[in-house]
Design a protein around this motif. Structure first.
Motif, mmCIF file in Angstrom:
data_model
loop_
_atom_site.group_PDB
_atom_site.id
_atom_site.type_symbol
_atom_site.label_atom_id
_atom_site.label_comp_id
_atom_site.label_asym_id
_atom_site.label_seq_id
_atom_site.Cartn_x
_atom_site.Cartn_y
_atom_site.Cartn_z
ATOM 1 N N VAL A 1 -13.816 -2.388 7.594
ATOM 2 C CA VAL A 1 -13.377 -3.296 6.535
ATOM 3 C C VAL A 1 -11.926 -3.687 6.749
ATOM 4 C CG1 VAL A 1 -12.869 -3.429 4.078
ATOM 5 C CG2 VAL A 1 -15.054 -2.571 4.822
ATOM 6 N N SER B 1 -15.734 -1.495 -0.383
ATOM 7 C CA SER B 1 -15.367 -0.352 0.457
ATOM 8 C C SER B 1 -15.307 0.928 -0.367
ATOM 9 C CB SER B 1 -14.010 -0.640 1.106
ATOM 10 O OG SER B 1 -13.613 0.430 1.909
ATOM 11 N N MET C 1 -5.539 -9.284 -1.668
ATOM 12 C CA MET C 1 -6.012 -10.621 -1.338
ATOM 13 C C MET C 1 -7.534 -10.661 -1.223
ATOM 14 S SD MET C 1 -4.687 -13.269 1.597
ATOM 15 C CE MET C 1 -4.271 -11.988 2.667
ATOM 16 N N PHE C 2 -8.130 -9.670 -0.626
ATOM 17 C CA PHE C 2 -9.589 -9.674 -0.444
ATOM 18 C C PHE C 2 -10.170 -8.568 -1.310
ATOM 19 C CE2 PHE C 2 -9.034 -12.688 2.755
ATOM 20 C CZ PHE C 2 -8.070 -12.270 3.648
ATOM 21 N N GLU D 1 -23.312 13.006 1.806
ATOM 22 C CA GLU D 1 -22.848 14.274 2.384
ATOM 23 C C GLU D 1 -23.190 15.441 1.474
ATOM 24 O OE1 GLU D 1 -19.051 12.790 5.048
ATOM 25 O OE2 GLU D 1 -18.740 14.124 3.339
ATOM 26 N N ASP E 1 -14.203 7.987 6.999
ATOM 27 C CA ASP E 1 -14.990 6.859 6.545
ATOM 28 C C ASP E 1 -14.993 5.794 7.625
ATOM 29 O OD1 ASP E 1 -13.807 7.225 3.192
ATOM 30 O OD2 ASP E 1 -15.769 7.708 4.023
ATOM 31 N N ARG F 1 -21.182 7.430 0.553
ATOM 32 C CA ARG F 1 -21.116 8.315 1.714
ATOM 33 C C ARG F 1 -20.875 9.753 1.271
ATOM 34 N NH1 ARG F 1 -17.476 11.380 3.448
ATOM 35 N NH2 ARG F 1 -15.877 10.002 2.648
ATOM 36 N N TYR G 1 -15.314 -15.692 2.372
ATOM 37 C CA TYR G 1 -13.912 -15.949 2.703
ATOM 38 C C TYR G 1 -13.803 -16.820 3.940
ATOM 39 C CZ TYR G 1 -12.585 -12.321 -0.643
ATOM 40 O OH TYR G 1 -12.398 -11.578 -1.769
ATOM 41 N N GLU G 2 -14.656 -16.576 4.935
ATOM 42 C CA GLU G 2 -14.578 -17.392 6.160
ATOM 43 C C GLU G 2 -14.952 -18.841 5.861
ATOM 44 O OE1 GLU G 2 -16.926 -15.689 9.217
ATOM 45 O OE2 GLU G 2 -15.454 -14.141 9.691
ATOM 46 N N HIS H 1 -16.671 3.074 7.630
ATOM 47 C CA HIS H 1 -16.674 1.721 7.083
ATOM 48 C C HIS H 1 -15.265 1.264 6.754
ATOM 49 C CE1 HIS H 1 -17.110 4.429 3.566
ATOM 50 N NE2 HIS H 1 -16.174 3.645 3.097
ATOM 51 N N VAL I 1 -20.118 -6.405 1.412
ATOM 52 C CA VAL I 1 -19.028 -6.625 2.368
ATOM 53 C C VAL I 1 -19.331 -7.833 3.246
ATOM 54 C CG1 VAL I 1 -17.907 -5.661 4.393
ATOM 55 C CG2 VAL I 1 -18.240 -4.242 2.394
ATOM 56 N N LEU J 1 -18.761 2.107 -0.817
ATOM 57 C CA LEU J 1 -19.260 2.748 0.405
ATOM 58 C C LEU J 1 -18.770 4.187 0.493
ATOM 59 C CD1 LEU J 1 -18.789 -0.114 2.987
ATOM 60 C CD2 LEU J 1 -20.929 0.885 2.283
ATOM 61 N N THR J 2 -17.498 4.416 0.137
ATOM 62 C CA THR J 2 -16.952 5.780 0.200
ATOM 63 C C THR J 2 -17.711 6.709 -0.737
ATOM 64 O OG1 THR J 2 -14.785 4.839 0.661
ATOM 65 C CG2 THR J 2 -14.848 7.134 0.004
ATOM 66 N N TYR K 1 -25.623 2.592 -0.293
ATOM 67 C CA TYR K 1 -24.736 2.313 0.840
ATOM 68 C C TYR K 1 -25.071 0.961 1.447
ATOM 69 C CZ TYR K 1 -21.769 3.641 4.797
ATOM 70 O OH TYR K 1 -20.767 3.708 5.723
ATOM 71 N N LEU L 1 -13.774 -7.126 -0.868
ATOM 72 C CA LEU L 1 -13.916 -6.181 0.229
ATOM 73 C C LEU L 1 -13.434 -4.793 -0.176
ATOM 74 C CD1 LEU L 1 -12.777 -8.293 3.292
ATOM 75 C CD2 LEU L 1 -15.066 -7.621 2.688
ATOM 76 N N HIS L 2 -12.337 -4.724 -0.957
ATOM 77 C CA HIS L 2 -11.821 -3.414 -1.362
ATOM 78 C C HIS L 2 -12.801 -2.690 -2.263
ATOM 79 C CE1 HIS L 2 -7.549 -5.101 -0.677
ATOM 80 N NE2 HIS L 2 -7.999 -4.524 0.402
ATOM 81 N N ARG M 1 -17.289 -11.382 3.234
ATOM 82 C CA ARG M 1 -16.631 -11.852 4.457
ATOM 83 C C ARG M 1 -17.074 -13.272 4.786
ATOM 84 N NH1 ARG M 1 -17.632 -12.163 9.689
ATOM 85 N NH2 ARG M 1 -19.737 -11.373 9.384
ATOM 86 N N LEU N 1 -9.396 -11.799 8.856
ATOM 87 C CA LEU N 1 -9.414 -12.874 7.865
ATOM 88 C C LEU N 1 -8.002 -13.343 7.541
ATOM 89 C CD1 LEU N 1 -12.159 -11.774 5.334
ATOM 90 C CD2 LEU N 1 -12.136 -13.810 6.710
#
Lengths: 116, 133
Positions: free
Chosen positions: A85, B9, B1-2, B20, A79, B16, B125-126, A81, B118, B12-13, B111, B5-6, B122, A92
């Motif tokens: 990430v 992600s 914490m984030f 496939e 993966d 993907r 958070y920034e 990505h 994501v 995305l997996t 995707y 994002l998890h 990001r 961060l």
């Protein structure tokens, strides 16, 4: 008569405490507040502990990101990505730790600038 | 914490993996088998939602498994094929190219949507780290 009157005033409830211990009632003693450096968190967690936790987390994230970078270079990653990430998270977390450090330094300088 | 994002992600997996599986189906769309063997079975990815934070989990999605389609396939008549039996029948996979193309587009858009999550997370958070600077 006047001296007797003063004695009567001193006999009032609140003032007799003052005469005895030298501190107004309702204000806890210094020893009851706890030793200096003790935080206000539950269980005695201090700011220093939190900062160390944060640094540990940053280090873990950086290690994970480095491991994934090695796997990507050897073609082992499935993966793409995931690697990106994880590196974003590490960046961060690092930015967060730096911001916290800056704030702490600012507060410290502010206090040091105080005129006695 | 984030956590945003998890979860993005994990999305995305899954997408993907779906892409496939679709590419596997399309690559094998002309895989011929003799009638006494099962045909190439279409792969279906089964996605399962993970319990959200209010239920004690981390949120997101995961691939629960892969299901396989009909082993019967389509019977075709091609007596010149080396794998044909004495009647000249062969088994072709029961994969519809139109379906697979649509699935490919949906998987790609999914995707991209997760990638947008994501990116936005990001940025959020920034921006939070700029407070008080």
């Amino acid at each position: 008569m006047a001296i007797g009157g003063i004695g009567a005033v001193a006999g009032m409830a609140g003032l007799s405490n003052l005469a005895g211990t030298g501190r107004p009632p309702g204000i806890p003693s210094v020893t009851e507040l706890g030793a200096p450096g003790a935080g206000v968190g539950a269980g005695g967690v201090t700011f220093g502990d939190k900062l160390l936790q944060g640094l540990q987390q940053v280090e873990d994230l950086q290690t994970q990101a480095d491991g994934m970078a090695v796997k990507a270079a050897t073609g082992d990653v499935k993966d793409v990505h995931d690697l990106m990430v994880k590196s974003t998270e590490a960046t961060l977390a690092l930015d967060l730790t730096v911001a916290v450090r800056n704030k702490a330094l600012e507060a410290f300088h502010e206090i040091m600038r105080m005129q006695i | 914490m984030f956590d945003a994002l998890h979860t993005a992600s994990s999305g995305l997996t899954v997408h993907r993996t779906w892409l496939e599986a679709v590419s596997d189906n399309v690559a094998n769309i002309n895989t011929v088998r003799p009638p006494d063997e099962p045909a190439f079975q279409e792969r279906f990815v089964v996605a399962e939602a993970l319990p959200s934070e209010s239920e004690g989990g981390a949120g997101g999605v995961r691939v629960a498994g892969v299901l396989f389609g009909d082993p019967e396939g389509r019977r075709a008549y091609d007596p010149t094929h080396p794998l044909a039996d004495e009647n000249g029948d062969i088994r072709m996979p029961d994969v519809d190219l139109g379906d697979q193309m649509v699935s490919m587009i949906v998987a790609q858009r999914g995707y991209q949507a997760n990638l947008a999550t994501v990116e936005r997370a990001r940025n959020a958070y920034e921006a939070a780290l700029q407070i008080g600077r």
